[in-house]
Design a protein around this motif. Structure first.
Motif, PDB file in Angstrom:
ATOM      1  N   VAL A  27       0.865  -1.182   0.000  1.00 41.24           N
ATOM      2  CA  VAL A  27       0.000   0.000   0.000  1.00 41.24           C
ATOM      3  C   VAL A  27       0.901   1.230   0.000  1.00 41.24           C
ATOM      4  CG1 VAL A  27      -1.852   1.202   1.239  1.00 41.24           C
ATOM      5  CG2 VAL A  27      -1.729  -1.292   1.304  1.00 41.24           C
ATOM      6  N   ARG A  28       1.137   1.815  -1.160  1.00 39.63           N
ATOM      7  CA  ARG A  28       2.137   2.872  -1.279  1.00 39.63           C
ATOM      8  C   ARG A  28       1.552   4.275  -1.277  1.00 39.63           C
ATOM      9  NH1 ARG A  28       6.181   0.312   0.416  1.00 39.63           N
ATOM     10  NH2 ARG A  28       7.415   2.112  -0.248  1.00 39.63           N
TER      11      ARG A  28
ATOM     12  N   THR B  99      11.962   1.957  -0.654  1.00 36.79           N
ATOM     13  CA  THR B  99      13.258   2.270  -1.249  1.00 36.79           C
ATOM     14  C   THR B  99      13.412   3.778  -1.355  1.00 36.79           C
ATOM     15  OG1 THR B  99      12.384   2.311  -3.512  1.00 36.79           O
ATOM     16  CG2 THR B  99      13.078   0.161  -2.632  1.00 36.79           C
ATOM     17  N   PRO B 100      14.639   4.284  -1.577  1.00 34.41           N
ATOM     18  CA  PRO B 100      14.820   5.732  -1.774  1.00 34.41           C
ATOM     19  C   PRO B 100      13.978   6.264  -2.933  1.00 34.41           C
ATOM     20  CG  PRO B 100      16.928   4.681  -1.367  1.00 34.41           C
ATOM     21  CD  PRO B 100      15.933   3.576  -1.523  1.00 34.41           C
ATOM     22  N   GLU B 101      13.755   5.439  -3.959  1.00 30.60           N
ATOM     23  CA  GLU B 101      12.952   5.862  -5.096  1.00 30.60           C
ATOM     24  C   GLU B 101      11.452   5.833  -4.788  1.00 30.60           C
ATOM     25  OE1 GLU B 101      15.229   3.351  -5.254  1.00 30.60           O
ATOM     26  OE2 GLU B 101      16.855   4.635  -6.016  1.00 30.60           O
ATOM     27  N   ASP B 102      11.065   5.011  -3.846  1.00 26.97           N
ATOM     28  CA  ASP B 102       9.646   4.862  -3.492  1.00 26.97           C
ATOM     29  C   ASP B 102       9.520   4.807  -1.968  1.00 26.97           C
ATOM     30  OD1 ASP B 102       6.923   4.475  -3.667  1.00 26.97           O
ATOM     31  OD2 ASP B 102       7.066   2.316  -4.039  1.00 26.97           O
ATOM     32  N   PRO B 103       9.782   5.931  -1.299  1.00 25.63           N
ATOM     33  CA  PRO B 103       9.830   5.917   0.171  1.00 25.63           C
ATOM     34  C   PRO B 103       8.444   5.933   0.801  1.00 25.63           C
ATOM     35  CG  PRO B 103      10.199   8.132  -0.626  1.00 25.63           C
ATOM     36  CD  PRO B 103      10.088   7.256  -1.851  1.00 25.63           C
ATOM     37  N   LEU B 104       8.378   5.423   2.013  1.00 29.19           N
ATOM     38  CA  LEU B 104       7.158   5.466   2.811  1.00 29.19           C
ATOM     39  C   LEU B 104       7.566   5.326   4.269  1.00 29.19           C
ATOM     40  CD1 LEU B 104       3.996   5.520   2.546  1.00 29.19           C
ATOM     41  CD2 LEU B 104       4.064   3.037   2.813  1.00 29.19           C
TER      42      LEU B 104
ATOM     43  N   SER C 201       0.382   4.376   7.954  1.00 32.69           N
ATOM     44  CA  SER C 201       1.229   5.466   7.479  1.00 32.69           C
ATOM     45  C   SER C 201       0.381   6.718   7.356  1.00 32.69           C
ATOM     46  CB  SER C 201       1.851   5.120   6.119  1.00 32.69           C
ATOM     47  OG  SER C 201       2.609   6.209   5.623  1.00 32.69           O
ATOM     48  N   LEU C 202       1.034   7.875   7.416  1.00 31.22           N
ATOM     49  CA  LEU C 202       0.368   9.127   7.102  1.00 31.22           C
ATOM     50  C   LEU C 202       0.402   9.409   5.602  1.00 31.22           C
ATOM     51  CD1 LEU C 202       1.661  11.425   9.999  1.00 31.22           C
ATOM     52  CD2 LEU C 202      -0.510  10.185   9.868  1.00 31.22           C
ATOM     53  N   PHE C 203       1.185   8.655   4.859  1.00 32.52           N
ATOM     54  CA  PHE C 203       1.288   8.771   3.400  1.00 32.52           C
ATOM     55  C   PHE C 203       1.710  10.167   2.946  1.00 32.52           C
ATOM     56  CE2 PHE C 203      -1.637   5.278   4.262  1.00 32.52           C
ATOM     57  CZ  PHE C 203      -1.034   4.254   3.549  1.00 32.52           C
ATOM     58  N   ARG C 204       2.510  10.837   3.774  1.00 32.98           N
ATOM     59  CA  ARG C 204       2.929  12.191   3.412  1.00 32.98           C
ATOM     60  C   ARG C 204       3.795  12.199   2.158  1.00 32.98           C
ATOM     61  NH1 ARG C 204       5.758  14.664   8.430  1.00 32.98           N
ATOM     62  NH2 ARG C 204       5.535  16.670   7.345  1.00 32.98           N
ATOM     63  N   GLU C 205       4.623  11.163   1.998  1.00 32.65           N
ATOM     64  CA  GLU C 205       5.492  11.116   0.817  1.00 32.65           C
ATOM     65  C   GLU C 205       4.671  11.117  -0.472  1.00 32.65           C
ATOM     66  OE1 GLU C 205       7.732   8.880   4.139  1.00 32.65           O
ATOM     67  OE2 GLU C 205       5.669   9.058   3.420  1.00 32.65           O
ATOM     68  N   ASP C 206       3.551  10.432  -0.448  1.00 32.39           N
ATOM     69  CA  ASP C 206       2.647  10.424  -1.604  1.00 32.39           C
ATOM     70  C   ASP C 206       1.903  11.750  -1.718  1.00 32.39           C
ATOM     71  OD1 ASP C 206       0.801   9.409  -3.679  1.00 32.39           O
ATOM     72  OD2 ASP C 206      -0.653   9.330  -2.047  1.00 32.39           O
ATOM     73  N   LEU C 207       1.396  12.257  -0.589  1.00 36.24           N
ATOM     74  CA  LEU C 207       0.561  13.452  -0.617  1.00 36.24           C
ATOM     75  C   LEU C 207       1.341  14.700  -0.992  1.00 36.24           C
ATOM     76  CD1 LEU C 207      -1.675  12.763   2.513  1.00 36.24           C
ATOM     77  CD2 LEU C 207      -2.245  12.431   0.104  1.00 36.24           C
ATOM     78  N   TRP C 208       2.646  14.724  -0.737  1.00 32.50           N
ATOM     79  CA  TRP C 208       3.465  15.875  -1.139  1.00 32.50           C
ATOM     80  C   TRP C 208       3.414  16.093  -2.656  1.00 32.50           C
ATOM     81  CZ3 TRP C 208       7.929  13.909   2.387  1.00 32.50           C
ATOM     82  CH2 TRP C 208       7.745  14.396   3.688  1.00 32.50           C
ATOM     83  N   LYS C 209       3.130  15.049  -3.406  1.00 33.44           N
ATOM     84  CA  LYS C 209       3.121  15.124  -4.872  1.00 33.44           C
ATOM     85  C   LYS C 209       1.742  15.519  -5.430  1.00 33.44           C
ATOM     86  CE  LYS C 209       6.091  11.004  -4.763  1.00 33.44           C
ATOM     87  NZ  LYS C 209       6.139   9.575  -5.148  1.00 33.44           N
ATOM     88  N   LYS C 210       0.730  15.580  -4.587  1.00 35.05           N
ATOM     89  CA  LYS C 210      -0.641  15.719  -5.076  1.00 35.05           C
ATOM     90  C   LYS C 210      -1.107  17.178  -5.096  1.00 35.05           C
ATOM     91  CE  LYS C 210      -0.958  11.269  -5.372  1.00 35.05           C
ATOM     92  NZ  LYS C 210      -0.854  10.619  -6.696  1.00 35.05           N
ATOM     93  N   SER C 211      -1.994  17.471  -6.035  1.00 30.03           N
ATOM     94  CA  SER C 211      -2.625  18.787  -6.130  1.00 30.03           C
ATOM     95  C   SER C 211      -3.752  18.897  -5.114  1.00 30.03           C
ATOM     96  CB  SER C 211      -3.181  18.994  -7.542  1.00 30.03           C
ATOM     97  OG  SER C 211      -2.157  18.912  -8.502  1.00 30.03           O
ATOM     98  N   PRO C 212      -4.196  20.112  -4.813  1.00 28.32           N
ATOM     99  CA  PRO C 212      -5.317  20.275  -3.877  1.00 28.32           C
ATOM    100  C   PRO C 212      -6.568  19.570  -4.379  1.00 28.32           C
ATOM    101  CG  PRO C 212      -4.227  22.381  -4.257  1.00 28.32           C
ATOM    102  CD  PRO C 212      -3.650  21.411  -5.251  1.00 28.32           C
TER     103      PRO C 212
END
Length: 263
Positions: free
Chosen positions: A55-56, A144-149, A183-194
């Motif tokens: 679950v990334r 991984t560094p390329e796909d962190p969580l 997880s808070l999934f911040r690494e994913d959410l940093w990439k997302k638009s509002p």
């Protein structure tokens, strides 16, 4: 307890590390008032078979909720309740299925807005929370560094002192037995638009403040309310972060009032 005459479909969404099990006191109370109640395990939560390693993203994590909403007939609308981190799951669902949600209820929950990326409210919380406040919560890098969580698992001290401090010893023991890494999934959410005004912004919103919450303190709950326009604010006195366990009759009455008004 006053019983609403209008039958509503209520969907309850748990917070991080929890599962559908945390609603075990509230679900029968709502059903006794004539409503249909759906509880679900988000991905890698409760008894869901997935591992957090599978679950990334927030979308991956939210998939079971999106499947439930996708199955709702076009003419029906749900009362969607999100607890704690579940507010971000609500945000994603509201953006995708605004026409299927009569009202979104944020229960001591992180509530995003349409001005900032969805990570904004989590970033504000994390930046304002000293490391020592997390007590024995485990925050570990996975992937991984390329796909962190970053995984997160609440420790026994955090559970008893921050989340469940007004709950029974039995509920504390249940939590310590059933919590799973999340997880808070911040690494994913940093990439997302509002989230959009047409989706998220178009859904009626009610925020329920838990006044004795030590995990998401009242002042931060009020900041969330100021940051994102809501249609109504309700409060539950003497409720800790886990109001569905510490004050289930009061929370039930609160949701019955919301269902009667908005469903």
């Amino acid at each position: 307890m006053e019983v609403s005459r209008q039958r509503a479909l209520i969907v309850l969404v748990h917070g991080a590390c929890h599962g559908a099990w945390c609603w075990y006191k509230l679900k029968p109370l709502l059903e006794a008032s004539g409503h249909h109640v759906t509880v679900l395990d988000l991905s890698a939560s409760g008894i869901d078979r997935k591992s957090l390693n599978d679950v990334r993203t927030l979308a991956d994590y939210t998939a079971p909720l999106l499947e439930v909403l996708d199955s709702i007939p076009p003419h029906e609308k749900v009362v969607l309740v999100g607890h704690s981190l579940g507010g971000l799951n609500l945000g994603l669902a509201m953006d995708k299925y605004p026409h299927k949600i009569g009202v979104a209820v944020f229960l001591a929950a992180f509530m995003p807005d349409t001005k900032h990326g969805p990570s904004y409210v989590l970033d504000q919380y994390c930046e304002g929370t000293p490391a020592e406040e997390w007590l024995d919560t485990e925050l570990l890098p996975i992937g991984t560094p390329e796909d962190p969580l970053t995984s997160m698992l609440f420790g026994p001290k955090f559970v008893s002192l921050k989340l469940y401090h007004l709950c029974s010893p039995q509920d504390v023991a249940l939590a310590n037995a059933l919590l799973r890494p999340s997880s808070l999934f911040r690494e994913d959410l940093w990439k997302k638009s509002p989230f959009s005004n047409e989706g998220f912004g178009s859904v009626k919103k009610v925020y329920v403040v838990c006044t004795q919450d030590k995990a998401i303190p009242v002042n931060f709950q009020r900041w969330l309310i100021e940051n994102s326009a809501v249609d109504e604010v309700k409060e539950i006195e003497n409720a800790d972060h886990m109001s569905m366990l510490s004050t289930p009759p009061e929370l039930c009455q609160c949701l019955l009032e919301i269902a009667k008004e908005y469903a």
